[in-house]
Design a protein around this motif. Structure first.
Motif, mmCIF file in Angstrom:
data_model
loop_
_atom_site.group_PDB
_atom_site.id
_atom_site.type_symbol
_atom_site.label_atom_id
_atom_site.label_comp_id
_atom_site.label_asym_id
_atom_site.label_seq_id
_atom_site.Cartn_x
_atom_site.Cartn_y
_atom_site.Cartn_z
ATOM 1 N N ALA A 229 0.226 -1.145 -0.079
ATOM 2 C CA ALA A 229 0.346 -0.354 -0.075
ATOM 3 C C ALA A 229 1.090 1.087 0.004
ATOM 4 O O ALA A 229 0.353 2.032 -0.464
ATOM 5 C CB ALA A 229 -1.384 0.041 1.210
ATOM 6 N N ARG A 230 2.328 0.912 0.749
ATOM 7 C CA ARG A 230 2.399 2.343 1.040
ATOM 8 C C ARG A 230 3.213 2.923 -0.071
ATOM 9 O O ARG A 230 3.765 3.858 -0.645
ATOM 10 C CB ARG A 230 3.734 2.439 2.330
ATOM 11 C CG ARG A 230 2.914 2.370 3.669
ATOM 12 C CD ARG A 230 4.143 2.410 4.697
ATOM 13 N NE ARG A 230 3.768 2.450 5.574
ATOM 14 C CZ ARG A 230 3.470 2.261 7.404
ATOM 15 N NH1 ARG A 230 4.981 1.783 7.536
ATOM 16 N NH2 ARG A 230 3.354 2.858 8.342
ATOM 17 N N LEU A 231 4.626 1.548 -0.955
ATOM 18 C CA LEU A 231 4.438 1.623 -2.662
ATOM 19 C C LEU A 231 3.828 2.379 -3.597
ATOM 20 O O LEU A 231 4.388 3.383 -3.934
ATOM 21 C CB LEU A 231 5.378 0.588 -2.826
ATOM 22 C CG LEU A 231 5.885 -0.203 -2.430
ATOM 23 C CD1 LEU A 231 6.536 -1.609 -2.390
ATOM 24 C CD2 LEU A 231 7.579 0.657 -2.167
ATOM 25 N N ALA A 232 2.863 2.160 -3.453
ATOM 26 C CA ALA A 232 1.550 2.395 -4.287
ATOM 27 C C ALA A 232 1.319 3.742 -3.838
ATOM 28 O O ALA A 232 0.799 4.402 -4.897
ATOM 29 C CB ALA A 232 0.357 1.530 -4.166
ATOM 30 N N ALA A 233 0.820 4.437 -2.977
ATOM 31 C CA ALA A 233 1.153 5.818 -2.022
ATOM 32 C C ALA A 233 1.797 6.762 -2.591
ATOM 33 O O ALA A 233 1.153 7.633 -2.888
ATOM 34 C CB ALA A 233 0.342 6.001 -0.697
ATOM 35 N N ARG A 234 3.001 5.988 -3.444
ATOM 36 C CA ARG A 234 4.147 6.661 -3.787
ATOM 37 C C ARG A 234 3.791 6.947 -4.823
ATOM 38 O O ARG A 234 4.793 7.408 -5.683
ATOM 39 C CB ARG A 234 5.161 6.126 -3.084
ATOM 40 C CG ARG A 234 5.931 6.818 -2.015
ATOM 41 C CD ARG A 234 5.872 7.680 -1.194
ATOM 42 N NE ARG A 234 6.321 8.129 0.235
ATOM 43 C CZ ARG A 234 6.989 9.087 0.608
ATOM 44 N NH1 ARG A 234 6.467 10.090 -0.124
ATOM 45 N NH2 ARG A 234 7.054 8.924 2.525
ATOM 46 N N GLY A 235 3.103 6.348 -5.538
ATOM 47 C CA GLY A 235 2.711 6.357 -7.121
ATOM 48 C C GLY A 235 3.785 5.402 -7.814
ATOM 49 O O GLY A 235 3.912 5.545 -9.589
ATOM 50 N N LEU A 236 4.114 4.264 -6.932
ATOM 51 C CA LEU A 236 5.150 3.224 -8.181
ATOM 52 C C LEU A 236 4.897 2.684 -8.577
ATOM 53 O O LEU A 236 5.631 1.507 -9.262
ATOM 54 C CB LEU A 236 5.945 2.826 -6.777
ATOM 55 C CG LEU A 236 7.272 3.913 -5.816
ATOM 56 C CD1 LEU A 236 7.792 2.872 -5.139
ATOM 57 C CD2 LEU A 236 8.071 4.957 -6.918
ATOM 58 N N GLY A 237 2.827 2.121 -8.917
ATOM 59 C CA GLY A 237 2.764 0.999 -9.583
ATOM 60 C C GLY A 237 1.178 0.540 -8.895
ATOM 61 O O GLY A 237 0.909 1.427 -7.819
ATOM 62 N N LEU A 238 0.625 0.348 -9.363
ATOM 63 C CA LEU A 238 -0.956 -0.705 -9.169
ATOM 64 C C LEU A 238 -0.500 -1.400 -8.295
ATOM 65 O O LEU A 238 -0.566 -2.699 -8.428
ATOM 66 C CB LEU A 238 -1.701 -1.631 -10.448
ATOM 67 C CG LEU A 238 -3.100 -1.413 -10.259
ATOM 68 C CD1 LEU A 238 -4.227 -0.410 -9.898
ATOM 69 C CD2 LEU A 238 -3.294 -2.139 -11.263
ATOM 70 N N ALA A 239 -1.126 -1.881 -7.093
ATOM 71 C CA ALA A 239 -0.999 -2.828 -6.197
ATOM 72 C C ALA A 239 -1.746 -3.635 -6.119
ATOM 73 O O ALA A 239 -2.643 -3.291 -6.261
ATOM 74 C CB ALA A 239 -0.838 -2.232 -4.428
ATOM 75 N N ILE A 240 -1.591 -4.624 -5.805
ATOM 76 C CA ILE A 240 -2.581 -5.883 -5.484
ATOM 77 C C ILE A 240 -3.037 -6.030 -4.025
ATOM 78 O O ILE A 240 -1.815 -6.744 -3.899
ATOM 79 C CB ILE A 240 -2.551 -7.213 -6.503
ATOM 80 C CG1 ILE A 240 -2.208 -6.678 -8.119
ATOM 81 C CG2 ILE A 240 -4.032 -8.228 -5.933
ATOM 82 C CD1 ILE A 240 -3.463 -6.120 -8.530
ATOM 83 N N LEU A 241 -3.813 -5.786 -3.218
ATOM 84 C CA LEU A 241 -3.243 -6.701 -1.888
ATOM 85 C C LEU A 241 -4.241 -6.854 -1.623
ATOM 86 O O LEU A 241 -5.700 -6.201 -2.470
ATOM 87 C CB LEU A 241 -2.906 -5.290 -1.220
ATOM 88 C CG LEU A 241 -3.868 -4.248 -0.996
ATOM 89 C CD1 LEU A 241 -3.164 -2.966 -0.652
ATOM 90 C CD2 LEU A 241 -3.850 -3.541 -1.976
ATOM 91 N N PRO A 242 -5.064 -7.419 0.052
ATOM 92 C CA PRO A 242 -6.392 -7.624 -0.201
ATOM 93 C C PRO A 242 -6.867 -6.276 1.048
ATOM 94 O O PRO A 242 -6.006 -5.373 1.293
ATOM 95 C CB PRO A 242 -5.543 -8.649 1.720
ATOM 96 C CG PRO A 242 -4.259 -8.249 1.676
ATOM 97 C CD PRO A 242 -3.767 -8.041 0.781
ATOM 98 N N GLU A 243 -7.628 -6.344 1.617
ATOM 99 C CA GLU A 243 -9.014 -4.646 1.547
ATOM 100 C C GLU A 243 -8.402 -4.749 2.732
ATOM 101 O O GLU A 243 -8.313 -3.010 2.614
ATOM 102 C CB GLU A 243 -10.117 -5.267 1.484
ATOM 103 C CG GLU A 243 -11.193 -5.304 0.463
ATOM 104 C CD GLU A 243 -12.414 -5.726 0.026
ATOM 105 O OE1 GLU A 243 -13.304 -4.887 -0.009
ATOM 106 O OE2 GLU A 243 -13.111 -6.311 0.787
ATOM 107 N N SER A 244 -7.893 -5.292 4.323
ATOM 108 C CA SER A 244 -6.747 -4.769 5.062
ATOM 109 C C SER A 244 -6.363 -4.189 5.040
ATOM 110 O O SER A 244 -5.566 -3.328 6.216
ATOM 111 C CB SER A 244 -7.188 -6.049 5.688
ATOM 112 O OG SER A 244 -6.439 -7.354 5.664
ATOM 113 N N ALA A 245 -5.036 -3.872 3.871
ATOM 114 C CA ALA A 245 -3.931 -3.809 3.846
ATOM 115 C C ALA A 245 -4.048 -2.057 2.925
ATOM 116 O O ALA A 245 -3.167 -1.869 3.715
ATOM 117 C CB ALA A 245 -2.973 -4.172 3.451
ATOM 118 N N VAL A 246 -5.581 -1.798 3.339
ATOM 119 C CA VAL A 246 -5.419 -0.899 2.833
ATOM 120 C C VAL A 246 -5.024 0.531 3.681
ATOM 121 O O VAL A 246 -4.397 1.342 3.377
ATOM 122 C CB VAL A 246 -6.448 -0.389 1.583
ATOM 123 C CG1 VAL A 246 -7.204 1.084 1.409
ATOM 124 C CG2 VAL A 246 -6.758 -1.492 0.092
#
Length: 309
Positions: A229-246
């Motif tokens: 989630a934090r990597l995606a928040a930095r604009g590094l790509g599209l994260a595939i993750l469980p809902e709870s990790a958002v």
């Protein structure tokens, strides 16, 4: 000759190293080396070849190893029978975990078991999925918690304790942030952020993309879902993750549903169904299976289903 020496000898043989054996036994490495040297003096022969980068059994060590294992198994059996007859619950249980989602109260489960059985020592170790499954299959771990993705070895059972939808997340400034969902075919060529190969979540992603006729382009990997989630928040790509990790970076993320098909993430406890288990281990497994929340929403569980964390 002491049982402790035999235990150390078997551990070094199985771990192919004194340092790893010491970590497994929770003792200092010099102590392991000293006990092995004493055992070798008693037997009059070296048990390990220490000349290479890894420790290897000598011919004598290979011949002695089955007898050392048999001796330890016999003592373990004596203790197990005694505990069964006297009704005592003592000993040590070891649980391995790859990661723990926030929806799961693992500390509460462990504390509850400790309150009920204070004479049982509990150990929790972090490890990778392959080592965890190997530890369960070989009896080094009594219970494991990991994402379920792919078939389990014969004799290893699983119970789903977390089942949640996998979503996609991007920085709020990303072009995809204008959308409410993204289909699996649309993932082709996009820089994706995912857990590493061998994890259940990655297996779910790889399987969904394979069904759509392409391999995913994973630009960033991390072993913890909240880091995705934090990597995606930095604009590094599209994260595939469980809902709870958002929640780890919710203010900077735009969440999209994954469609065509949707993907689900499952975590489960795993244990060895066959083989000899101590009363403490059996009680710990039953306690965990009863007290960890079962959030399955899609019905029954098949350990070979690829959808997982």
């Amino acid at each position: 000759m002491e049982l402790r020496q035999l235990e150390y000898f078997v551990a070094v043989a199985e771990e192919a190293g004194f340092t790893r054996a010491a970590a497994r036994l929770h003792v200092a490495q010099p102590g392991v080396s000293a006990q092995i040297r004493q055992l070798e003096r008693e037997l009059g022969e070296p048990l390990f070849d220490r000349s290479g980068r890894s420790v290897r059994l000598t011919a004598v060590g290979e011949a002695v190893l089955p007898y050392a294992r048999a001796a330890l198994a016999a003592v373990s059996g004596m203790r197990l029978v005694t505990d069964e007859l006297t009704g005592l619950l003592r000993g040590r249980v070891v649980m391995g975990a790859v990661s723990v989602p926030s929806v799961l109260d693992l500390p509460g489960m462990l504390a509850g078991f400790h309150r009920r059985h204070p004479a049982v020592e509990i150990s929790l170790v972090e490890t990778d999925p392959e080592a965890l499954i190997d530890g369960i299959a070989n009896g080094r771990l009594d219970l494991g918690l990991l994402g379920l993705g792919g078939p389990l070895p014969p004799g290893v059972e699983a119970q789903v304790v977390v089942d949640q939808e996998l979503v996609a997340a991007v920085h709020r400034g990303d072009d995809l942030a204008r959308k409410h969902s993204v289909s699996v075919p649309e993932l082709k060529g996009l820089p994706l952020i995912s857990l590493p190969l061998g994890t259940g979540l990655r297996a779910a992603l790889e399987d969904a993309c394979a069904r759509a006729g392409f391999a995913p382009h994973v630009a960033f990997e991390a072993s913890e879902p909240y880091v995705l989630a934090r990597l995606a928040a930095r604009g590094l790509g599209l994260a595939i993750l469980p809902e709870s990790a958002v929640a780890a970076a919710e203010a900077d993320l735009h969440v999209l549903a994954v469609t065509g098909p949707s993907m689900r993430g499952q975590m489960g406890v795993v244990w060895r169904e066959d083989g000899q288990k101590s009363p403490a281990a059996r009680a710990f497994i039953e306690h965990a299976r009863h007290h960890l929340p079962d959030l399955v929403t899609a019905g029954g569980h098949d350990p070979e289903l690829p959808a997982s964390l």
